[in-house]
Design a protein around this motif. Sequence first.
Motif, PDB file in Angstrom:
ATOM      1  N   MET A   1     -24.942  -5.646   6.394  1.00 43.51           N
ATOM      2  CA  MET A   1     -25.766  -4.749   5.595  1.00 43.51           C
ATOM      3  C   MET A   1     -24.971  -4.262   4.399  1.00 43.51           C
ATOM      4  SD  MET A   1     -27.524  -1.154   6.706  1.00 43.51           S
ATOM      5  CE  MET A   1     -28.287  -0.093   5.498  1.00 43.51           C
ATOM      6  N   ASN A   2     -25.524  -4.429   3.186  1.00 45.03           N
ATOM      7  CA  ASN A   2     -24.878  -3.967   1.968  1.00 45.03           C
ATOM      8  C   ASN A   2     -25.555  -2.698   1.477  1.00 45.03           C
ATOM      9  OD1 ASN A   2     -23.113  -6.148   1.894  1.00 45.03           O
ATOM     10  ND2 ASN A   2     -24.586  -7.425   0.797  1.00 45.03           N
ATOM     11  N   LEU A   3     -24.744  -1.725   1.104  1.00 40.61           N
ATOM     12  CA  LEU A   3     -25.303  -0.490   0.590  1.00 40.61           C
ATOM     13  C   LEU A   3     -25.801  -0.655  -0.844  1.00 40.61           C
ATOM     14  CD1 LEU A   3     -22.674   2.060   1.963  1.00 40.61           C
ATOM     15  CD2 LEU A   3     -24.909   1.510   2.896  1.00 40.61           C
ATOM     16  N   THR A   4     -25.132  -1.513  -1.620  1.00 38.07           N
ATOM     17  CA  THR A   4     -25.536  -1.773  -2.998  1.00 38.07           C
ATOM     18  C   THR A   4     -26.276  -3.098  -3.053  1.00 38.07           C
ATOM     19  OG1 THR A   4     -23.590  -0.587  -3.797  1.00 38.07           O
ATOM     20  CG2 THR A   4     -24.748  -1.989  -5.363  1.00 38.07           C
ATOM     21  N   ILE A   5     -27.562  -3.051  -3.371  1.00 43.00           N
ATOM     22  CA  ILE A   5     -28.382  -4.248  -3.426  1.00 43.00           C
ATOM     23  C   ILE A   5     -28.458  -4.731  -4.877  1.00 43.00           C
ATOM     24  CG2 ILE A   5     -30.629  -5.259  -2.920  1.00 43.00           C
ATOM     25  CD1 ILE A   5     -29.092  -4.340  -0.476  1.00 43.00           C
ATOM     26  N   ARG A 221     -33.123  -2.796 -10.689  1.00 41.43           N
ATOM     27  CA  ARG A 221     -32.764  -1.377 -10.647  1.00 41.43           C
ATOM     28  C   ARG A 221     -31.748  -1.076 -11.748  1.00 41.43           C
ATOM     29  NH1 ARG A 221     -33.088  -3.132  -5.255  1.00 41.43           N
ATOM     30  NH2 ARG A 221     -34.554  -1.946  -3.982  1.00 41.43           N
ATOM     31  N   ARG A 222     -31.372   0.185 -11.792  1.00 39.95           N
ATOM     32  CA  ARG A 222     -30.418   0.617 -12.813  1.00 39.95           C
ATOM     33  C   ARG A 222     -29.093  -0.134 -12.683  1.00 39.95           C
ATOM     34  NH1 ARG A 222     -26.631   4.900 -12.862  1.00 39.95           N
ATOM     35  NH2 ARG A 222     -26.175   5.670 -14.971  1.00 39.95           N
ATOM     36  N   THR A 223     -28.660  -0.378 -11.432  1.00 37.17           N
ATOM     37  CA  THR A 223     -27.414  -1.125 -11.210  1.00 37.17           C
ATOM     38  C   THR A 223     -27.506  -2.527 -11.776  1.00 37.17           C
ATOM     39  OG1 THR A 223     -27.100   0.129  -9.165  1.00 37.17           O
ATOM     40  CG2 THR A 223     -25.776  -1.849  -9.449  1.00 37.17           C
ATOM     41  N   ASP A 224     -28.651  -3.186 -11.623  1.00 30.29           N
ATOM     42  CA  ASP A 224     -28.825  -4.539 -12.146  1.00 30.29           C
ATOM     43  C   ASP A 224     -28.737  -4.565 -13.677  1.00 30.29           C
ATOM     44  OD1 ASP A 224     -29.300  -5.677  -9.558  1.00 30.29           O
ATOM     45  OD2 ASP A 224     -31.306  -4.808  -9.621  1.00 30.29           O
ATOM     46  N   TYR A 225     -29.356  -3.601 -14.318  1.00 27.75           N
ATOM     47  CA  TYR A 225     -29.312  -3.556 -15.782  1.00 27.75           C
ATOM     48  C   TYR A 225     -27.894  -3.279 -16.282  1.00 27.75           C
ATOM     49  CZ  TYR A 225     -34.409  -3.627 -15.947  1.00 27.75           C
ATOM     50  OH  TYR A 225     -35.727  -3.999 -15.819  1.00 27.75           O
ATOM     51  N   PHE A 230     -23.078  -5.514 -18.742  1.00 25.28           N
ATOM     52  CA  PHE A 230     -21.633  -5.763 -18.684  1.00 25.28           C
ATOM     53  C   PHE A 230     -21.331  -7.255 -18.787  1.00 25.28           C
ATOM     54  CE2 PHE A 230     -17.691  -6.499 -16.355  1.00 25.28           C
ATOM     55  CZ  PHE A 230     -16.837  -5.589 -16.975  1.00 25.28           C
ATOM     56  N   ILE A 231     -22.104  -8.079 -18.070  1.00 26.25           N
ATOM     57  CA  ILE A 231     -21.907  -9.526 -18.126  1.00 26.25           C
ATOM     58  C   ILE A 231     -22.137 -10.041 -19.545  1.00 26.25           C
ATOM     59  CG2 ILE A 231     -22.847 -11.740 -17.357  1.00 26.25           C
ATOM     60  CD1 ILE A 231     -23.431 -10.472 -14.679  1.00 26.25           C
ATOM     61  N   THR A 232     -23.201  -9.579 -20.181  1.00 25.81           N
ATOM     62  CA  THR A 232     -23.531 -10.045 -21.527  1.00 25.81           C
ATOM     63  C   THR A 232     -22.408  -9.731 -22.507  1.00 25.81           C
ATOM     64  OG1 THR A 232     -25.883  -9.690 -21.078  1.00 25.81           O
ATOM     65  CG2 THR A 232     -25.228  -9.915 -23.382  1.00 25.81           C
ATOM     66  N   ILE A 233     -21.890  -8.505 -22.466  1.00 23.33           N
ATOM     67  CA  ILE A 233     -20.839  -8.102 -23.405  1.00 23.33           C
ATOM     68  C   ILE A 233     -19.558  -8.897 -23.174  1.00 23.33           C
ATOM     69  CG2 ILE A 233     -19.355  -6.182 -24.096  1.00 23.33           C
ATOM     70  CD1 ILE A 233     -21.686  -4.305 -23.426  1.00 23.33           C
ATOM     71  N   THR A 234     -19.136  -8.997 -21.918  1.00 22.91           N
ATOM     72  CA  THR A 234     -17.887  -9.705 -21.622  1.00 22.91           C
ATOM     73  C   THR A 234     -18.005 -11.196 -21.896  1.00 22.91           C
ATOM     74  OG1 THR A 234     -18.589  -9.797 -19.294  1.00 22.91           O
ATOM     75  CG2 THR A 234     -17.074  -8.031 -19.929  1.00 22.91           C
ATOM     76  N   VAL A 235     -19.164 -11.782 -21.628  1.00 18.55           N
ATOM     77  CA  VAL A 235     -19.352 -13.213 -21.898  1.00 18.55           C
ATOM     78  C   VAL A 235     -19.310 -13.487 -23.402  1.00 18.55           C
ATOM     79  CG1 VAL A 235     -21.041 -15.089 -21.827  1.00 18.55           C
ATOM     80  CG2 VAL A 235     -20.547 -13.792 -19.770  1.00 18.55           C
ATOM     81  N   TYR A 280     -15.184  -5.238  -7.328  1.00 22.54           N
ATOM     82  CA  TYR A 280     -15.349  -3.783  -7.234  1.00 22.54           C
ATOM     83  C   TYR A 280     -16.448  -3.416  -6.232  1.00 22.54           C
ATOM     84  CZ  TYR A 280     -17.234   0.782  -8.482  1.00 22.54           C
ATOM     85  OH  TYR A 280     -17.730   2.053  -8.428  1.00 22.54           O
ATOM     86  N   LEU A 281     -17.586  -4.128  -6.297  1.00 23.85           N
ATOM     87  CA  LEU A 281     -18.685  -3.819  -5.385  1.00 23.85           C
ATOM     88  C   LEU A 281     -18.295  -4.085  -3.933  1.00 23.85           C
ATOM     89  CD1 LEU A 281     -21.749  -5.265  -7.360  1.00 23.85           C
ATOM     90  CD2 LEU A 281     -21.124  -2.866  -7.046  1.00 23.85           C
ATOM     91  N   GLU A 282     -17.617  -5.213  -3.688  1.00 29.73           N
ATOM     92  CA  GLU A 282     -17.200  -5.535  -2.324  1.00 29.73           C
ATOM     93  C   GLU A 282     -16.156  -4.537  -1.817  1.00 29.73           C
ATOM     94  OE1 GLU A 282     -18.281  -7.724  -0.209  1.00 29.73           O
ATOM     95  OE2 GLU A 282     -19.685  -8.808  -1.508  1.00 29.73           O
ATOM     96  N   PHE A 283     -15.227  -4.163  -2.697  1.00 31.46           N
ATOM     97  CA  PHE A 283     -14.196  -3.199  -2.284  1.00 31.46           C
ATOM     98  C   PHE A 283     -14.813  -1.837  -1.988  1.00 31.46           C
ATOM     99  CE2 PHE A 283     -11.040   0.078  -3.364  1.00 31.46           C
ATOM    100  CZ  PHE A 283     -10.062  -0.244  -2.446  1.00 31.46           C
ATOM    101  N   ARG A 284     -15.752  -1.412  -2.837  1.00 29.63           N
ATOM    102  CA  ARG A 284     -16.411  -0.134  -2.599  1.00 29.63           C
ATOM    103  C   ARG A 284     -17.224  -0.169  -1.307  1.00 29.63           C
ATOM    104  NH1 ARG A 284     -20.929   2.294  -6.600  1.00 29.63           N
ATOM    105  NH2 ARG A 284     -22.180   0.837  -5.379  1.00 29.63           N
TER     106      ARG A 284
END
Length: 290
Positions: A1-5, A221-225, A230-235, A280-284
Motif C-alpha cells: 500500500m502506497n500513501l502517495t498515489i 491530483r496536485r502531486t501529479d501536476y 518538475f519533469i518538464t523543466i528538468t527534461v 524521494y517518494l519511495e524514501f518518504r
Amino acid sequence: MNLTIIHPAVYVLYYFILILFAFLYNDPYYLASFLICISVLIALQGISREFKNVIKFFIPMSILIIILNPLTSHVGTTPIYIMGNFFITLEALVYGVLMSLSLLIILLVFSSYNRAVSYQEMLYLFSKRFPHISMVTIMALRFIPLLNYRLTEVNKISKFNRTNTHPEGNQSWMDKIKRTTHLLAVVVSWSLEESMLTAKSMKARGYGIKERTSYLSYKFRRTDYIFLSFITITVLISVTGLMQGYGRIEVYPTLSFNVSENPVNRYYFTFIALLLPIIYLEFREKLTWY
C-alpha cells in the motif's frame, strides 16, 4: 500500500524519459550517476531479487559485448597491440564498455518500472484506445514470469515425487534431457489449459462487445501536476545541455574523454535532479511506514 498515489500516465512518461536518456547519454560520469540512482531506487522499492537476476543476466552479456566490439570494429586512432600485428582500438573498447553500461541501466529501469506500474494500470491507460494491442502486450509481459513460476512449481513436485533409487548424481545427460523435456511439456500443457479457461471466461463476460471499462479510477491530483511540471523543466534543461554537448563524449574517431574532467555544472545537477523524485517518494514512504 502506497500513501502517495501517482497517476500511472505520469509513471509511464517518467520511465519512458529515463529509458530515452539512457540511450542519449554516454558520458561515464552521467552513466555512473544514473546507475547509482536507479540502484538506490530499486533497493528502496524492495526488489533486490530482481536486481540479482538482472546482474546474473547482464554479466555474461556485458563481457560478450566488451570482447566482441573491439574484435569486430577497428575504428579508432588509438591502437592497443595484443600480439604481433594484431591490435584493438581504445575507442572500440570504451564504446563496448559504455554500451554495456547503458544496457544495464535500461534493464534496471525496466525492473523498477514493473514494480511501480502494474499490468492493471497499464490496461487502464491503453485499453480504451488500443484494447486488443494492450491486452496482447500485457499477456506477453506476464507470460514469461508466469511460465518461470510454473516451471519452478512443477520442478519442486517432480523432485518431491522422485524416489531415492534415481538420485540426481547417477542420472545420465540423456535422462536429464528427457526429464527437462517432460517438465516443459507439463508446463506448456498447464498454460494452454488455463489459457482456454481464460478465453472462455472472457467470452462469457462479453469481452470486446462494448467499450472496455476498468474498476480502477485515477484522477490527476496536485502531486501529479507538480511531478509533471518538475519533469518538464528538468527534461528541457537536460535536452538543452545535450544539444550543447554536456552528457555526451566523442568516442570515434578519437576518444575525447578525460578522467580529470570536472562534470559539475548546472546541466549535470539538473540531470541528477531528474532522477530523484521517485527516490524521494519511495524514501518518504519507507520513512512514514517505519
